[in-house]
Design a protein around this motif. Structure first.
Motif, PDB file in Angstrom:
ATOM      1  N   THR A 255       6.645  27.467 -38.890  1.00 65.25           N
ATOM      2  CA  THR A 255       6.555  28.559 -37.913  1.00 65.25           C
ATOM      3  C   THR A 255       7.900  28.785 -37.232  1.00 65.25           C
ATOM      4  O   THR A 255       8.356  29.924 -37.078  1.00 65.25           O
ATOM      5  N   ALA A 256       8.546  27.709 -36.807  1.00 61.88           N
ATOM      6  CA  ALA A 256       9.864  27.839 -36.173  1.00 61.88           C
ATOM      7  C   ALA A 256      10.872  28.437 -37.143  1.00 61.88           C
ATOM      8  O   ALA A 256      11.698  29.281 -36.754  1.00 61.88           O
ATOM      9  N   ALA A 257      10.812  28.043 -38.403  1.00 65.23           N
ATOM     10  CA  ALA A 257      11.733  28.585 -39.396  1.00 65.23           C
ATOM     11  C   ALA A 257      11.526  30.084 -39.559  1.00 65.23           C
ATOM     12  O   ALA A 257      12.499  30.848 -39.657  1.00 65.23           O
ATOM     13  N   ALA A 258      10.268  30.516 -39.591  1.00 66.08           N
ATOM     14  CA  ALA A 258       9.993  31.949 -39.724  1.00 66.08           C
ATOM     15  C   ALA A 258      10.566  32.733 -38.546  1.00 66.08           C
ATOM     16  O   ALA A 258      11.186  33.789 -38.728  1.00 66.08           O
ATOM     17  N   VAL A 259      10.386  32.210 -37.324  1.00 68.85           N
ATOM     18  CA  VAL A 259      10.909  32.883 -36.132  1.00 68.85           C
ATOM     19  C   VAL A 259      12.432  32.992 -36.208  1.00 68.85           C
ATOM     20  O   VAL A 259      13.017  34.059 -35.968  1.00 68.85           O
ATOM     21  N   CYS A 260      13.098  31.905 -36.559  1.00 72.24           N
ATOM     22  CA  CYS A 260      14.566  31.886 -36.606  1.00 72.24           C
ATOM     23  C   CYS A 260      15.110  32.805 -37.697  1.00 72.24           C
ATOM     24  O   CYS A 260      16.058  33.569 -37.473  1.00 72.24           O
ATOM     25  N   LEU A 261      14.534  32.736 -38.867  1.00 67.83           N
ATOM     26  CA  LEU A 261      15.028  33.536 -39.987  1.00 67.83           C
ATOM     27  C   LEU A 261      14.824  35.022 -39.732  1.00 67.83           C
ATOM     28  O   LEU A 261      15.700  35.850 -40.036  1.00 67.83           O
ATOM     29  N   TYR A 262      13.694  35.389 -39.159  1.00 63.56           N
ATOM     30  CA  TYR A 262      13.459  36.804 -38.866  1.00 63.56           C
ATOM     31  C   TYR A 262      14.337  37.296 -37.727  1.00 63.56           C
ATOM     32  O   TYR A 262      14.746  38.458 -37.700  1.00 63.56           O
ATOM     33  N   ALA A 263      14.640  36.410 -36.765  1.00 60.63           N
ATOM     34  CA  ALA A 263      15.569  36.805 -35.700  1.00 60.63           C
ATOM     35  C   ALA A 263      16.933  37.138 -36.289  1.00 60.63           C
ATOM     36  O   ALA A 263      17.558  38.149 -35.929  1.00 60.63           O
ATOM     37  N   SER A 264      17.409  36.310 -37.219  1.00 63.06           N
ATOM     38  CA  SER A 264      18.690  36.592 -37.873  1.00 63.06           C
ATOM     39  C   SER A 264      18.614  37.854 -38.717  1.00 63.06           C
ATOM     40  O   SER A 264      19.542  38.676 -38.722  1.00 63.06           O
ATOM     41  N   ALA A 265      17.511  38.006 -39.446  1.00 65.29           N
ATOM     42  CA  ALA A 265      17.365  39.188 -40.301  1.00 65.29           C
ATOM     43  C   ALA A 265      17.435  40.475 -39.483  1.00 65.29           C
ATOM     44  O   ALA A 265      18.083  41.447 -39.883  1.00 65.29           O
ATOM     45  N   ARG A 266      16.787  40.469 -38.323  1.00 63.22           N
ATOM     46  CA  ARG A 266      16.821  41.670 -37.484  1.00 63.22           C
ATOM     47  C   ARG A 266      18.220  41.915 -36.921  1.00 63.22           C
ATOM     48  O   ARG A 266      18.717  43.043 -36.935  1.00 63.22           O
ATOM     49  N   ALA A 267      18.854  40.847 -36.426  1.00 59.60           N
ATOM     50  CA  ALA A 267      20.192  41.001 -35.847  1.00 59.60           C
ATOM     51  C   ALA A 267      21.195  41.473 -36.891  1.00 59.60           C
ATOM     52  O   ALA A 267      22.090  42.283 -36.599  1.00 59.60           O
ATOM     53  N   GLN A 268      21.067  40.986 -38.110  1.00 56.81           N
ATOM     54  CA  GLN A 268      22.012  41.374 -39.162  1.00 56.81           C
ATOM     55  C   GLN A 268      21.841  42.823 -39.578  1.00 56.81           C
ATOM     56  O   GLN A 268      22.788  43.444 -40.081  1.00 56.81           O
ATOM     57  N   ARG A 269      20.659  43.383 -39.358  1.00 56.50           N
ATOM     58  CA  ARG A 269      20.406  44.772 -39.730  1.00 56.50           C
ATOM     59  C   ARG A 269      20.595  45.745 -38.564  1.00 56.50           C
ATOM     60  O   ARG A 269      20.512  46.952 -38.751  1.00 56.50           O
ATOM     61  N   ALA A 270      20.850  45.202 -37.382  1.00 59.20           N
ATOM     62  CA  ALA A 270      21.087  46.055 -36.210  1.00 59.20           C
ATOM     63  C   ALA A 270      22.525  46.574 -36.230  1.00 59.20           C
ATOM     64  O   ALA A 270      23.372  46.075 -36.983  1.00 59.20           O
ATOM     65  N   PRO A 271      22.830  47.604 -35.442  1.00 63.90           N
ATOM     66  CA  PRO A 271      24.218  48.096 -35.370  1.00 63.90           C
ATOM     67  C   PRO A 271      25.175  46.964 -35.050  1.00 63.90           C
ATOM     68  O   PRO A 271      24.942  46.159 -34.146  1.00 63.90           O
ATOM     69  N   GLY A 272      26.234  46.854 -35.832  1.00 63.60           N
ATOM     70  CA  GLY A 272      27.213  45.802 -35.665  1.00 63.60           C
ATOM     71  C   GLY A 272      26.898  44.555 -36.466  1.00 63.60           C
ATOM     72  O   GLY A 272      27.740  43.645 -36.553  1.00 63.60           O
ATOM     73  N   GLY A 273      25.702  44.486 -37.049  1.00 58.92           N
ATOM     74  CA  GLY A 273      25.346  43.326 -37.866  1.00 58.92           C
ATOM     75  C   GLY A 273      25.962  43.398 -39.249  1.00 58.92           C
ATOM     76  O   GLY A 273      26.394  44.465 -39.705  1.00 58.92           O
ATOM     77  N   CYS A 274      25.984  42.280 -39.946  1.00 58.26           N
ATOM     78  CA  CYS A 274      26.678  42.213 -41.237  1.00 58.26           C
ATOM     79  C   CYS A 274      25.972  42.957 -42.351  1.00 58.26           C
ATOM     80  O   CYS A 274      26.542  43.151 -43.426  1.00 58.26           O
ATOM     81  N   ARG A 275      24.739  43.414 -42.119  1.00 64.33           N
ATOM     82  CA  ARG A 275      24.038  44.179 -43.130  1.00 64.33           C
ATOM     83  C   ARG A 275      23.899  45.646 -42.756  1.00 64.33           C
ATOM     84  O   ARG A 275      23.301  46.429 -43.484  1.00 64.33           O
ATOM     85  N   HIS A 276      24.415  46.021 -41.598  1.00 63.94           N
ATOM     86  CA  HIS A 276      24.217  47.392 -41.125  1.00 63.94           C
ATOM     87  C   HIS A 276      25.109  48.367 -41.895  1.00 63.94           C
ATOM     88  O   HIS A 276      26.269  48.083 -42.146  1.00 63.94           O
TER      89      HIS A 276
END
Length: 276
Positions: A255-276
């Protein structure tokens, strides 16, 4: 209807060879593992990893498409009575299909060369169900790779394979990498290292608010019972805890891994993130 040639015998050498793959030393020697059930076997066929399949007559008819696709990639298909499947299977209620698959692990150097943006590193993870579930979470969050350190469970443990629900076939997984080497090489590749720990100094919400999580990131997850040892925590750029806003004592590893990985996934896709 599926044509039914002579049913394979429980005493067949093929059945005996498949049964032995329930043990780690035999898996390592043969570089083969078992995938059970239609979902896992279908994924194994799609990725060209299936070399042999055992199916009851009922399952062969119900999943005729899997049988046809298996034969199309020249995998050996054996029709068998239910007692043969039960003998090979490691589950209490077999689903009628068991596949023998090639090992899938990827050299760590290949993962680094692909310049991953999100990686899950399993350090000292001993529970196969947790390992497989974290792999599934990493796949769902869009991670490019998973690394199992040399102190972690066997990737091909039947419980880990089942818990991955097919994700084992979807993304590169490196095995047997010392955690110090994994962290050092990922840092050299420009990846930020975050250690997930309930006693971490940094709060996940604060990390998100600071805008520091949009860069390429590797999350290091520790043992289910005692977390990460201090020497592993010291390797990370930050040790991050998932905030507990309610009265729960803690979160389990997956559960903790899912929370952490999805937090990174969202941040990376937000403006300024490495996937944006």
């Amino acid at each position: 209807m599926v044509a039914a040639p002579e049913l394979i015998s429980p005493k067949s050498s093929r059945v005996s060879a498949a049964r032995r793959l329930g043990k780690r030393n035999f898996r390592g020697k043969e570089r083969l593992f078992l995938a059970e059930g239609p979902q896992a076997v279908r994924e194994a066929v799609a990725h060209g990893a299936l070399v042999e399949m055992f199916a009851t007559l009922d399952a062969a008819e119900r999943y005729a498409d899997i049988v046809a696709d298996a034969r199309a990639i020249d995998a050996r298909v054996h029709l068998a009575h239910e007692d043969v499947i039960a003998d090979i299977s490691t589950t209490v209620t077999p689903q009628g299909l068991v596949g023998v698959c090639r090992f899938l692990d990827t050299p760590f150097e290949e993962i680094l060369a692909a310049r991953p943006k999100l990686v899950a590193v399993l350090a000292h993870v001993r529970d196969p169900g947790n390992a497989g579930t974290v792999l599934r979470c990493a796949d769902a969050a869009g991670a490019e790779a998973v690394v199992l350190t040399d102190a972690s469970v066997d990737l091909y443990n039947p419980k880990a394979v089942r818990a991955s629900v097919g994700s084992l076939f979807h993304l590169p997984v490196a095995v047997g990498v010392p955690v110090e080497q994994a962290v050092a090489k990922l840092k050299e590749a420009g990846v930020r290292i975050l250690a997930a720990d309930g006693a971490g100094d940094d709060d996940l919400d604060d990390e998100l608010d600071k805008g520091t999580m949009g860069t390429p990131t590797a999350w290091v997850f520790g043992n289910e019972a005692w977390g990460l040892p201090e020497e592993t925590r010291a390797l990370a750029d930050a040790v991050v805890r998932v905030p507990i806003h309610g009265k729960a004592e803690s979160l389990n590893l997956a559960t903790a891994a899912a929370v952490c990985l999805y937090a990174s996934a969202r941040a990376q896709r937000a403006p300024g993130g490495c996937r944006h």
